[in-house]
Scaffold this motif. Structure first.
Motif, short mmCIF file in Angstrom:
data_model
loop_
_atom_site.label_atom_id
_atom_site.label_comp_id
_atom_site.label_asym_id
_atom_site.label_seq_id
_atom_site.Cartn_x
_atom_site.Cartn_y
_atom_site.Cartn_z
N ILE A 2 96.87 1.32 -19.82
CA ILE A 2 95.85 2.36 -19.88
C ILE A 2 96.46 3.69 -20.30
O ILE A 2 95.78 4.61 -20.69
CB ILE A 2 95.18 2.49 -18.50
CG1 ILE A 2 93.98 3.44 -18.56
CG2 ILE A 2 96.16 2.91 -17.42
CD1 ILE A 2 93.27 3.57 -17.26
N THR A 36 94.12 0.04 -23.29
CA THR A 36 92.80 -0.24 -22.73
C THR A 36 92.85 -0.16 -21.22
O THR A 36 93.92 -0.11 -20.62
CB THR A 36 92.28 -1.62 -23.19
OG1 THR A 36 90.88 -1.68 -22.95
CG2 THR A 36 92.98 -2.77 -22.48
N ASP A 37 91.67 -0.11 -20.60
CA ASP A 37 91.62 -0.09 -19.14
C ASP A 37 91.27 -1.49 -18.66
O ASP A 37 90.15 -1.96 -18.82
CB ASP A 37 90.56 0.92 -18.68
CG ASP A 37 90.56 1.08 -17.17
OD1 ASP A 37 91.08 0.19 -16.47
OD2 ASP A 37 90.05 2.10 -16.69
N LYS A 88 97.66 4.14 -3.18
CA LYS A 88 96.95 5.43 -3.08
C LYS A 88 95.43 5.27 -3.16
O LYS A 88 94.85 4.61 -2.34
CB LYS A 88 97.46 6.37 -4.18
CG LYS A 88 98.58 7.25 -3.66
CD LYS A 88 98.00 8.40 -2.85
CE LYS A 88 99.10 9.14 -2.10
NZ LYS A 88 98.61 10.20 -1.26
N ASN A 89 94.83 5.85 -4.17
CA ASN A 89 93.37 5.85 -4.25
C ASN A 89 92.82 4.59 -4.92
O ASN A 89 91.64 4.50 -5.18
CB ASN A 89 92.89 7.06 -5.04
CG ASN A 89 93.33 8.34 -4.39
OD1 ASN A 89 93.40 8.40 -3.16
ND2 ASN A 89 93.64 9.33 -5.19
N LEU A 97 102.76 3.40 -23.23
CA LEU A 97 102.83 2.50 -24.37
C LEU A 97 103.82 2.97 -25.42
O LEU A 97 104.49 2.17 -26.05
CB LEU A 97 101.45 2.34 -25.02
CG LEU A 97 100.53 1.32 -24.37
CD1 LEU A 97 99.26 1.17 -25.18
CD2 LEU A 97 101.20 -0.02 -24.23
N LYS A 117 103.05 9.47 -14.25
CA LYS A 117 101.75 9.97 -13.82
C LYS A 117 101.44 9.38 -12.45
O LYS A 117 101.54 8.19 -12.25
CB LYS A 117 100.67 9.55 -14.82
CG LYS A 117 100.78 10.31 -16.10
CD LYS A 117 99.57 10.05 -16.97
CE LYS A 117 99.76 10.76 -18.29
NZ LYS A 117 98.76 10.34 -19.27
N PHE A 118 101.05 10.25 -11.55
CA PHE A 118 100.91 9.78 -10.18
C PHE A 118 99.81 8.75 -10.02
O PHE A 118 100.00 7.69 -9.47
CB PHE A 118 100.70 10.96 -9.24
CG PHE A 118 100.64 10.51 -7.83
CD1 PHE A 118 99.47 10.65 -7.11
CD2 PHE A 118 101.73 9.89 -7.26
CE1 PHE A 118 99.41 10.18 -5.82
CE2 PHE A 118 101.67 9.42 -5.97
CZ PHE A 118 100.51 9.57 -5.25
N LYS A 119 98.65 9.04 -10.53
CA LYS A 119 97.51 8.19 -10.22
C LYS A 119 97.70 6.75 -10.73
O LYS A 119 97.24 5.80 -10.12
CB LYS A 119 96.24 8.77 -10.82
CG LYS A 119 95.04 7.88 -10.61
CD LYS A 119 93.76 8.65 -10.54
CE LYS A 119 92.59 7.72 -10.28
NZ LYS A 119 92.08 7.14 -11.51
N LEU A 120 98.36 6.61 -11.84
CA LEU A 120 98.47 5.27 -12.43
C LEU A 120 99.59 4.45 -11.80
O LEU A 120 99.74 3.29 -12.09
CB LEU A 120 98.66 5.37 -13.94
CG LEU A 120 97.52 6.08 -14.67
CD1 LEU A 120 97.80 6.16 -16.15
CD2 LEU A 120 96.21 5.38 -14.43
#
Ligand SMILES: [Zn+2]
Lengths: 138, 199
Positions: free
Chosen positions: B70, B94-95, B120-121, B75, B20-23
């Motif tokens: 997350i 969890t986050d 990134k972001n 996981l 996943k890109f965002k993570l």
């Protein structure tokens, strides 16, 4: 998830600051996975355990072989029983419910999900948006 | 376990199907993971009979006792990897940036982590992970950070009143797993750091 980990989980919904531990267990499916008995590690862990929370949780899932208070004299039999309950008993499915705000945290395939729903939804939406933007750049 | 054994047992740990890109889930290479755990174990005795947590465990290469992440697909892979190797680990989804983990404080001795580098972001996310880890661990935190941020991190460590030692400077092979990446992989310089809480 084993009870040793459950003993560390607390509701973290915004504003839910009291009576949010321990999370109550419901609809649990248990599995036993045997592991090596390590009395030293177990002893070192005992002071960190919230005994009252541990006992009430064990009771909820039908384990009643533990004393109400941590005994002063700890023998090998006691440790072996504890080892079984803390380290070998896995909660594979079920849910945890906060006594204060009633938030439900699901347990699936042995993994407790402590993410709050809003985060999850937000996360997914952002990932999707991201993928779309990147695709356009290609 | 010897370093060689540890390394070879880590070699064929499953990696992500669909990152996943965002993570920003780059897998720590098995070699690096083995070095981190071995150093923590043999030079500092921070692993055996200790409660060890892995923050942002990604594919679970570093996982020891407790692994938090997350992303549920990460996981699942980590869980599979651990059961393949008979490692005894509990996973919690969890986050780390939002969950205060209040009851974890003082219950975990050592934290090993490979935080997202925060490019990134999510600029600064590695420092959020680090701060959280230092709040929770009773003894030490092992972490990987870009070498270019070393001065900044040393200053932060001083401000947070923790010792920081650069154990090694490594080349980190970041596989370019996403379709918009032009190259197969890039090397970046990464510091392997050990933080110790002062008494
Ligand atoms: Zn609550």
């Amino acid at each position: 998830m084993r009870l040793v980990v459950h003993n560390m989980l607390q509701c973290h919904v915004k504003g839910c600051d009291s009576n949010n531990f321990p999370l109550r267990l419901f609809d649990v499916e248990l599995e036993i996975h045997e592991i090596e008995f390590n009395p030293q590690f177990l002893q070192s862990l005992l002071p960190k355990l919230d005994w009252n929370a541990f006992i009430s949780t064990a009771n909820q899932i039908g384990i009643t072989s533990l004393p109400q208070a941590l005994p002063e004299e700890i023998d090998e039999d006691f440790l072996k029983n504890l080892h079984r309950i803390l380290f070998e008993t896995h909660i594979m499915q079920g849910k945890m419910v906060c006594s204060n705000c009633s938030h439900e945290y699901p347990i699936k395939e042995g993994i407790p999900n402590m993410l709050l729903n809003e985060e999850e939804a937000e996360e997914e939406a952002e990932v999707e948006a991201e993928v779309e933007t990147e695709a356009e750049e290609d | 376990m010897r370093l060689k054994e540890l390394e070879s047992s880590l070699q064929d740990v499953a990696v992500f199907d669909k990152p996943k890109f965002k993570l920003e889930q780059y897998c720590t290479s098995p070699h690096l993971a083995a070095r981190m755990l071995f150093t923590a174990h043999s030079n500092y005795d921070d692993i055996e009979s200790k409660t060890v947590a892995d923050f942002g465990c990604g594919c679970g290469i570093l996982s020891y006792n407790l692994a938090l992440d997350i992303d549920s697909s990460a996981l699942c892979i980590a869980q599979k990897n651990c059961s393949n190797y008979d490692v005894d680990v509990d996973f919690v989804l969890t986050d780390l940036t939002l969950d205060p983990l209040r009851r974890w404080t003082d219950n975990v001795d050592t934290i090993v982590m490979n935080p997202p580098f925060g490019t990134k972001n999510n600029k600064g996310i590695d420092m959020i992970f680090l701060k959280k880890a230092l709040e929770i661990a009773t003894t030490s935190v092992y972490s990987l950070h870009k070498s270019s941020t070393r001065e900044y991190i040393l200053k932060k460590a001083q401000a947070w009143n923790v010792e920081c030692e650069v154990l090694a400077e490594l080349k980190f092979d970041v596989p370019m797993m996403y379709k918009f990446h032009k190259k197969k992989s890039v090397d970046i310089n990464v510091d392997f750091l050990r933080f110790e809480k002062k008494e």
